[in-house]
Motif scaffolding. Structure first.
Motif, PDB file in Angstrom:
ATOM      1  N   LEU A  91       0.819  -1.209   0.000  1.00 61.72           N
ATOM      2  CA  LEU A  91       0.000   0.000   0.000  1.00 61.72           C
ATOM      3  C   LEU A  91       0.853   1.259   0.000  1.00 61.72           C
ATOM      4  CD1 LEU A  91      -2.809  -0.955   2.556  1.00 61.72           C
ATOM      5  CD2 LEU A  91      -2.830  -1.175   0.073  1.00 61.72           C
ATOM      6  N   HIS A 139       2.165   2.520  -3.428  1.00 63.63           N
ATOM      7  CA  HIS A 139       1.129   3.168  -4.245  1.00 63.63           C
ATOM      8  C   HIS A 139       0.798   4.550  -3.709  1.00 63.63           C
ATOM      9  CE1 HIS A 139      -0.066  -0.076  -7.034  1.00 63.63           C
ATOM     10  NE2 HIS A 139       0.261  -0.892  -6.053  1.00 63.63           N
ATOM     11  N   THR A 144      -7.314  -5.938   0.445  1.00 59.31           N
ATOM     12  CA  THR A 144      -6.913  -5.136  -0.708  1.00 59.31           C
ATOM     13  C   THR A 144      -5.945  -5.948  -1.558  1.00 59.31           C
ATOM     14  OG1 THR A 144      -7.107  -3.173   0.710  1.00 59.31           O
ATOM     15  CG2 THR A 144      -5.998  -2.888  -1.397  1.00 59.31           C
ATOM     16  N   TYR A 145      -5.975  -5.724  -2.865  1.00 63.89           N
ATOM     17  CA  TYR A 145      -5.113  -6.479  -3.768  1.00 63.89           C
ATOM     18  C   TYR A 145      -4.689  -5.593  -4.928  1.00 63.89           C
ATOM     19  CZ  TYR A 145      -9.027  -6.685  -7.007  1.00 63.89           C
ATOM     20  OH  TYR A 145     -10.027  -6.335  -7.880  1.00 63.89           O
ATOM     21  N   VAL A 174      -6.331  -1.792  -5.232  1.00 64.97           N
ATOM     22  CA  VAL A 174      -5.449  -0.893  -4.489  1.00 64.97           C
ATOM     23  C   VAL A 174      -5.652   0.578  -4.842  1.00 64.97           C
ATOM     24  CG1 VAL A 174      -3.532  -1.207  -6.121  1.00 64.97           C
ATOM     25  CG2 VAL A 174      -3.061  -0.523  -3.748  1.00 64.97           C
ATOM     26  N   SER A 175      -5.926   0.910  -6.089  1.00 68.44           N
ATOM     27  CA  SER A 175      -6.101   2.326  -6.452  1.00 68.44           C
ATOM     28  C   SER A 175      -7.336   2.913  -5.774  1.00 68.44           C
ATOM     29  CB  SER A 175      -6.199   2.485  -7.972  1.00 68.44           C
ATOM     30  OG  SER A 175      -7.316   1.788  -8.488  1.00 68.44           O
ATOM     31  N   THR A 224      -3.940  -7.479 -11.856  1.00 64.52           N
ATOM     32  CA  THR A 224      -3.068  -8.142 -10.884  1.00 64.52           C
ATOM     33  C   THR A 224      -2.448  -9.404 -11.467  1.00 64.52           C
ATOM     34  OG1 THR A 224      -4.560  -7.305  -9.165  1.00 64.52           O
ATOM     35  CG2 THR A 224      -2.921  -8.930  -8.494  1.00 64.52           C
TER      36      THR A 224
END
Length: 322
Positions: free
Chosen positions: A16, A19, A177-178, A218-219, A305
């Motif tokens: 995280l 990003h 989250t991924y 993730v975004s 992903t």
């Protein structure tokens, strides 16, 4: 740049954190990334290496840090069971001592500070979906307790600093989250399944696979995080940030097999101790206070992903990734 801030991101080389660093730099902020590289990786930040707005230092947040910043995002802590259970004492220290040190820094600087908390504070919930006023059901002596209780204590510390010292705080409870930059060997279900599927290995599902999770790309998660930090000071949280679309683990495995055209078969292993049966956020508060809702569908996010891990495996095969 007008409104440029100096921003500290602890755990900034992790999944995280990397990003978040990229987004903040892209917005023109001066970003200091702090990481001890226990689970973080400098390769996650390769594109920022020569950017004058970005700096990275090796530091463990269980020790005090003396820098000058306007805002602090406290993300430092291993977040997957395989990593946080490896050294449970250090995991608890990272959450508790790390919070104390970052709160002390924020108090000295009068900086706004955000705590990356977790849905794990709800434990194996009896309330579904989970709302922020639910107090959770956590086994304080279980194998997950070092992470669960560490994060719960950190939330208490943040709240008490706010009450006692009028510190500007934000508490964010992160659900599954991924996306790109996940550690390939962190034991999380999405990365596990994708790696196994790409290698045409058996996909290991715990129990029958009927336990559910909700997965946020993730975004979307990072957008929720910055929205919370930039929200009015009166709103401190805690607030759930996650995708309310619920899916069973067995369905997730089937979806990933389909997306990867894999020959993998699904096998069943015993359930781990204290593994939550259901996990899904109620995001009404985030929608009301932050005007936030996730935008990326599970299929779209998984495709991105899968592509990331496919490239990672190809680089590893050529000796280009550690």
């Amino acid at each position: 740049m007008k409104n440029q801030k100096k921003i500290l991101v602890t755990g900034g080389a992790g999944f995280l954190g990397s990003h978040l660093c990229k987004l903040l730099v892209s917005e023109g902020h001066d970003v200091l990334c702090v990481d001890n590289f226990y689970t973080g990786n400098k390769k996650n930040l390769e594109e920022l290496r020569d950017n004058p707005l970005f700096e990275i230092i090796r530091h463990d947040v269980t020790f005090p840090l003396y820098v000058e910043v306007d805002e602090i995002y406290n993300l430092a802590c291993p977040a997957s069971p395989v990593h946080y259970q490896h050294d449970p004492v250090q995991t608890t220290k990272t959450s508790v001592h790390g919070a104390i040190n970052m709160l002390g820094l924020a108090k000295r600087l009068n900086a706004k500070i955000l705590q990356a908390s977790t849905s794990e504070i709800y434990g194996d919930p009896e309330v579904h979906p989970q709302t922020e006023d639910y107090r959770g059901r956590v086994n304080i002596l279980g194998p997950r307790a070092c992470y669960d209780e560490g994060k719960r204590c950190a939330e208490t510390l943040f709240h008490d600093y706010h009450i006692q010292h009028n510190l500007r705080i934000k508490i964010m409870r992160i659900f599954n989250t991924y996306g790109p930059n996940m550690h390939p060997n962190d034991g999380r279900v999405v990365s596990n399944f994708i790696i196994q599927a790409l290698n045409n290995e058996d996909i290991s599902v715990f129990g029958k696979g009927d336990q559910t999770r909700s997965f946020c790309f993730v975004s979307d998660l990072i957008r929720g995080m910055t929205s919370l930090m930039n929200s009015e000071d009166q709103f401190i949280g805690p607030v759930n940030i996650g995708n309310p679309h619920e899916i069973s683990i067995f369905e997730l495995a089937e979806t990933i097999i389909e997306l990867t055209n894999s020959k993998s078969k699904i096998i069943h292993n015993p359930l781990p101790v204290d593994d939550p049966v259901r996990r899904c956020p109620d995001i009404s508060l985030a929608q009301e206070k932050l005007n936030w809702t996730p935008k990326i569908s599970l299929k779209e996010g998984l495709e991105i992903t899968v592509s990331y891990f496919d490239n990672l495996l190809k680089k590893a095969a050529n000796g280009a990734f550690n």
